[in-house]
Design a protein around this motif. Structure first.
Motif, PDB file in Angstrom:
ATOM      1  N   ALA A 149       1.024  -1.244  -0.004  1.00 47.71           N
ATOM      2  CA  ALA A 149      -0.035   0.029  -0.158  1.00 47.71           C
ATOM      3  C   ALA A 149       0.952   1.248   0.099  1.00 47.71           C
ATOM      4  N   GLY A 150       0.362   2.375  -0.238  1.00 53.63           N
ATOM      5  CA  GLY A 150       0.812   3.681  -0.072  1.00 53.63           C
ATOM      6  C   GLY A 150       0.259   4.731  -1.029  1.00 53.63           C
ATOM      7  N   PRO A 151       0.614   5.940  -0.998  1.00 51.35           N
ATOM      8  CA  PRO A 151       0.142   6.995  -1.664  1.00 51.35           C
ATOM      9  C   PRO A 151       0.251   6.775  -3.298  1.00 51.35           C
ATOM     10  N   THR A 152      -0.647   7.447  -4.039  1.00 48.87           N
ATOM     11  CA  THR A 152      -0.583   7.254  -5.571  1.00 48.87           C
ATOM     12  C   THR A 152       0.825   7.684  -6.004  1.00 48.87           C
ATOM     13  N   ALA A 153       1.329   7.075  -7.273  1.00 48.03           N
ATOM     14  CA  ALA A 153       2.680   7.440  -7.875  1.00 48.03           C
ATOM     15  C   ALA A 153       3.823   7.039  -6.735  1.00 48.03           C
ATOM     16  N   SER A 154       3.616   6.277  -5.787  1.00 47.33           N
ATOM     17  CA  SER A 154       4.755   5.882  -5.031  1.00 47.33           C
ATOM     18  C   SER A 154       5.604   4.534  -5.301  1.00 47.33           C
ATOM     19  N   GLY A 155       5.137   3.829  -6.558  1.00 44.81           N
ATOM     20  CA  GLY A 155       5.718   2.982  -6.860  1.00 44.81           C
ATOM     21  C   GLY A 155       5.258   1.699  -6.545  1.00 44.81           C
ATOM     22  N   LYS A 156       4.073   1.461  -6.070  1.00 42.38           N
ATOM     23  CA  LYS A 156       3.330   0.330  -5.805  1.00 42.38           C
ATOM     24  C   LYS A 156       3.287  -0.887  -6.648  1.00 42.38           C
ATOM     25  N   SER A 157       2.668  -0.587  -7.786  1.00 38.08           N
ATOM     26  CA  SER A 157       2.619  -1.539  -8.972  1.00 38.08           C
ATOM     27  C   SER A 157       4.048  -2.200  -9.191  1.00 38.08           C
ATOM     28  N   ALA A 158       5.214  -1.389  -9.269  1.00 34.61           N
ATOM     29  CA  ALA A 158       6.256  -1.935  -9.539  1.00 34.61           C
ATOM     30  C   ALA A 158       6.696  -2.673  -8.602  1.00 34.61           C
ATOM     31  N   LEU A 159       6.875  -2.506  -7.302  1.00 30.51           N
ATOM     32  CA  LEU A 159       7.167  -3.303  -6.074  1.00 30.51           C
ATOM     33  C   LEU A 159       6.320  -4.511  -6.011  1.00 30.51           C
ATOM     34  N   ALA A 160       5.091  -4.370  -6.350  1.00 32.33           N
ATOM     35  CA  ALA A 160       4.244  -5.655  -6.429  1.00 32.33           C
ATOM     36  C   ALA A 160       4.590  -6.707  -7.649  1.00 32.33           C
ATOM     37  N   MET A 161       4.966  -6.086  -8.560  1.00 39.40           N
ATOM     38  CA  MET A 161       5.435  -7.105  -9.722  1.00 39.40           C
ATOM     39  C   MET A 161       6.621  -7.587  -9.346  1.00 39.40           C
ATOM     40  N   THR A 162       7.597  -6.968  -8.896  1.00 40.22           N
ATOM     41  CA  THR A 162       8.777  -7.554  -8.412  1.00 40.22           C
ATOM     42  C   THR A 162       8.691  -8.747  -7.375  1.00 40.22           C
ATOM     43  N   LEU A 163       7.871  -8.650  -6.334  1.00 41.28           N
ATOM     44  CA  LEU A 163       7.626  -9.236  -5.379  1.00 41.28           C
ATOM     45  C   LEU A 163       6.756 -10.894  -6.184  1.00 41.28           C
ATOM     46  N   ALA A 164       5.868 -10.298  -6.772  1.00 42.40           N
ATOM     47  CA  ALA A 164       4.968 -11.597  -7.275  1.00 42.40           C
ATOM     48  C   ALA A 164       6.000 -12.477  -8.322  1.00 42.40           C
ATOM     49  N   GLU A 165       6.693 -11.906  -9.022  1.00 45.31           N
ATOM     50  CA  GLU A 165       7.631 -12.507  -9.933  1.00 45.31           C
ATOM     51  C   GLU A 165       8.613 -13.329  -8.883  1.00 45.31           C
ATOM     52  N   GLN A 166       9.181 -12.926  -7.926  1.00 40.87           N
ATOM     53  CA  GLN A 166      10.114 -13.342  -7.213  1.00 40.87           C
ATOM     54  C   GLN A 166       9.624 -14.595  -6.378  1.00 40.87           C
ATOM     55  N   PHE A 167       8.329 -14.454  -5.938  1.00 41.60           N
ATOM     56  CA  PHE A 167       7.822 -15.507  -5.222  1.00 41.60           C
ATOM     57  C   PHE A 167       6.567 -16.315  -5.820  1.00 41.60           C
ATOM     58  N   GLY A 168       6.512 -16.234  -7.116  1.00 40.19           N
ATOM     59  CA  GLY A 168       5.452 -17.117  -7.812  1.00 40.19           C
ATOM     60  C   GLY A 168       4.169 -16.585  -7.315  1.00 40.19           C
ATOM     61  N   GLY A 169       3.780 -15.261  -7.576  1.00 42.00           N
ATOM     62  CA  GLY A 169       2.763 -14.661  -7.174  1.00 42.00           C
ATOM     63  C   GLY A 169       1.781 -14.303  -8.007  1.00 42.00           C
ATOM     64  N   GLU A 170       0.475 -13.850  -7.873  1.00 40.62           N
ATOM     65  CA  GLU A 170      -0.459 -13.360  -8.691  1.00 40.62           C
ATOM     66  C   GLU A 170      -0.846 -11.979  -7.986  1.00 40.62           C
ATOM     67  N   ILE A 171      -1.147 -10.902  -8.617  1.00 34.40           N
ATOM     68  CA  ILE A 171      -1.335  -9.563  -8.224  1.00 34.40           C
ATOM     69  C   ILE A 171      -2.867  -9.393  -8.378  1.00 34.40           C
ATOM     70  N   ILE A 172      -3.376  -8.638  -7.010  1.00 36.17           N
ATOM     71  CA  ILE A 172      -4.699  -8.503  -6.800  1.00 36.17           C
ATOM     72  C   ILE A 172      -4.963  -7.136  -6.829  1.00 36.17           C
ATOM     73  N   ASN A 173      -5.621  -6.316  -7.542  1.00 36.78           N
ATOM     74  CA  ASN A 173      -5.895  -4.923  -7.205  1.00 36.78           C
ATOM     75  C   ASN A 173      -6.901  -4.588  -6.252  1.00 36.78           C
ATOM     76  N   ALA A 174      -6.453  -3.593  -5.442  1.00 34.36           N
ATOM     77  CA  ALA A 174      -7.230  -3.135  -4.378  1.00 34.36           C
ATOM     78  C   ALA A 174      -7.395  -1.552  -4.629  1.00 34.36           C
ATOM     79  N   ASP A 175      -7.451  -0.940  -5.828  1.00 37.53           N
ATOM     80  CA  ASP A 175      -7.643   0.453  -6.309  1.00 37.53           C
ATOM     81  C   ASP A 175      -8.926   0.554  -7.017  1.00 37.53           C
ATOM     82  N   VAL A 176      -9.592   1.138  -6.355  1.00 36.72           N
ATOM     83  CA  VAL A 176     -11.269   1.257  -7.100  1.00 36.72           C
ATOM     84  C   VAL A 176     -11.048   2.042  -8.457  1.00 36.72           C
ATOM     85  N   MET A 177     -10.303   2.909  -8.708  1.00 36.01           N
ATOM     86  CA  MET A 177     -10.027   3.598  -9.779  1.00 36.01           C
ATOM     87  C   MET A 177      -9.475   2.781 -10.799  1.00 36.01           C
ATOM     88  N   GLN A 178      -8.602   1.672 -10.592  1.00 40.57           N
ATOM     89  CA  GLN A 178      -8.234   0.855 -11.795  1.00 40.57           C
ATOM     90  C   GLN A 178      -9.423  -0.596 -11.813  1.00 40.57           C
TER      91      GLN A 178
END
Length: 309
Positions: A7-36
Motif C-alpha cells: 500500500a501507499g500513496p498514488t505514484a509511490s511505485g506500488k505496482s512496480a514493487l508488487a510486480m517484483t515481489l510476485a515474480e520473485q515468489f511465484g505470485g499473482e497480483i490482486i488490485n485493491a484500487d477502485v479507480m483501476q
C-alpha cells in the motif's frame, strides 16, 4: 506467511514493487484500487499495461463498468475468491492498492453496516443535485467530521454514502467502520507501506501525469463522452478526468486543466498519506517502490522460506 500487502500513496511505485515481489515468489497480483477497477479508463487510472499483464496474472483490473456497484464488500468477496484459488494452486497473492478503505478493510476486517433503504438513498442523491455538493459536504462535516476530513469536497459518491448511512442509522459511517464484525481474509500477510518523502511523491505525481498526457489521456476522456458530452459520475473521481472534461467542453484551457489535475492528484496523495498514518499501524515502512533500496528491503522481509500457502 500467506501473502503480501503493498500500500501507499498514488505514484509511490506500488505496482512496480508488487510486480517484483510476485515474480520473485511465484505470485499473482490482486488490485485493491477502485479507480483501476473500471474498464473504461486505463491511462488516467494508471492501470498496468498489456505487457505487464502478460508477465504474470493480474486480477480485478478493469473488470467492472462505470455503472456497476463499487462497494468494498463486493470487492472483498471477489478478492477472497481469487485468494482461495491462489492457495489451491500454491501461488502467493500480492494485494496492491492505495492507502484507502479497500486496503484497510482487507487488513483489519469489514464493518457490517445495515442496508440503507432505497428511499433514503434516493433522497440523499436528490438533495445533492438540488442543494449542491458544497452544501451537502458542509452537512457531512457536522454529522461525520472524520469522514469529511479524508475525502474531497466534491466527491459526490462518498459524501452521499456518509449522509445516507447517518440518516439511516443515526451513527456516522466512520463509527461503523471502526466496529469490525467480519474478519479480514487473512491476518498472516506481510504488510508493506510505501512512505516516500512528500516532495518526492508530488514530483512523481506531476511527472506521471505528463506521461499520461503523452500517452493519450485527453483522447481517453474524449472517448468517454456520451451524446450530451457528459461521462458517468463514477469516472469523474479518477484524477484528471474532470478537469480534462472541462477543457473539452471549452470551459478552461488545456494548461489550466493539466494544472488542476496535478493539484488534485497531489491533494489525494496527501490524504492517502494521512490515512495510512492513522489507519495502517504496524506495517513495514519503506520508500519509493521502484528504488533498489526499497526492493532490497522488501525482498529481505519476504524471504521464500517464510512464504507459506
Amino acid at each position: 506467511m500467506e501473502g503480501i500487502l503493498v500500500a501507499g500513496p498514488t505514484a509511490s511505485g506500488k505496482s512496480a514493487l508488487a510486480m517484483t515481489l510476485a515474480e520473485q515468489f511465484g505470485g499473482e497480483i490482486i488490485n485493491a484500487d477502485v479507480m483501476q477497477s473500471y474498464r473504461e479508463v486505463r491511462i488516467l487510472s494508471a492501470r498496468p499495461g498489456p505487457e505487464d499483464e502478460k508477465r504474470l496474472p493480474h486480477h480485478l483490473y478493469g473488470y467492472r463498468n462505470a455503472q456497476d456497484d463499487a462497494s468494498v464488500a463486493n470487492w472483498m468477496e471477489e478478492a477472497s475468491t481469487i485468494i482461495a484459488a491462489c492457495k489451491k494452486s500454491e501461488r502467493v497473492p500480492v494485494v496492491v492498492g492505495g492507502a484507502s478503505l479497500y486496503i484497510t478493510c482487507f487488513d483489519q476486517g469489514l464493518a457490517q453496516i445495515p442496508p440503507v433503504p432505497s428511499d433514503i438513498r434516493a433522497s440523499v442523491r436528490e438533495r445533492i443535485e438540488n442543494e449542491g455538493v458544497g452544501a451537502c459536504y458542509a452537512m457531512l462535516e457536522k454529522t461525520d467530521p472524520r469522514l469529511a476530513q479524508r475525502i474531497a469536497p466534491g466527491d459526490k459518491q462518498r459524501i452521499a454514502r456518509g449522509l445516507e448511512v447517518f440518516e439511516a442509522t443515526g451513527k456516522p459511517l466512520t463509527d461503523w467502520q471502526e466496529e469490525t464484525h467480519v474478519e479480514p481474509p487473512s491476518r498472516n500477510y506481510l504488510r508493506l507501506l510505501l512512505e516516500p518523502e512528500r516532495a518526492l511523491v508530488y514530483q512523481r505525481c506531476e511527472q506521471r501525469f505528463d506521461a499520461m498526457m503523452s500517452e493519450g489521456a485527453l483522447e481517453e476522456v474524449d472517448g468517454l463522452r456520451d451524446a450530451r458530452g457528459d461521462i458517468p459520475p463514477a469516472l469523474k473521481h479518477i484524477h484528471g478526468v474532470a478537469p480534462l472534461l472541462s477543457h473539452l467542453r471549452g470551459e478552461i484551457s488545456l494548461a489550466k486543466a493539466v494544472s488542476a489535475a496535478k493539484q488534485h492528484t497531489r491533494n489525494y496523495a496527501k490524504r492517502q498519506t494521512t490515512w495510512a498514518r492513522h489507519r495502517l499501524g504496524g506495517w513495514h515502512r519503506l520508500g519509493v517502490g521502484d528504488s533498489d533500496e526499497t526492493i532490497g528491503k522488501a525482498l529481505s522481509l519476504a524471504k521464500p522460506d517464510l512464504i507459506r500457502i
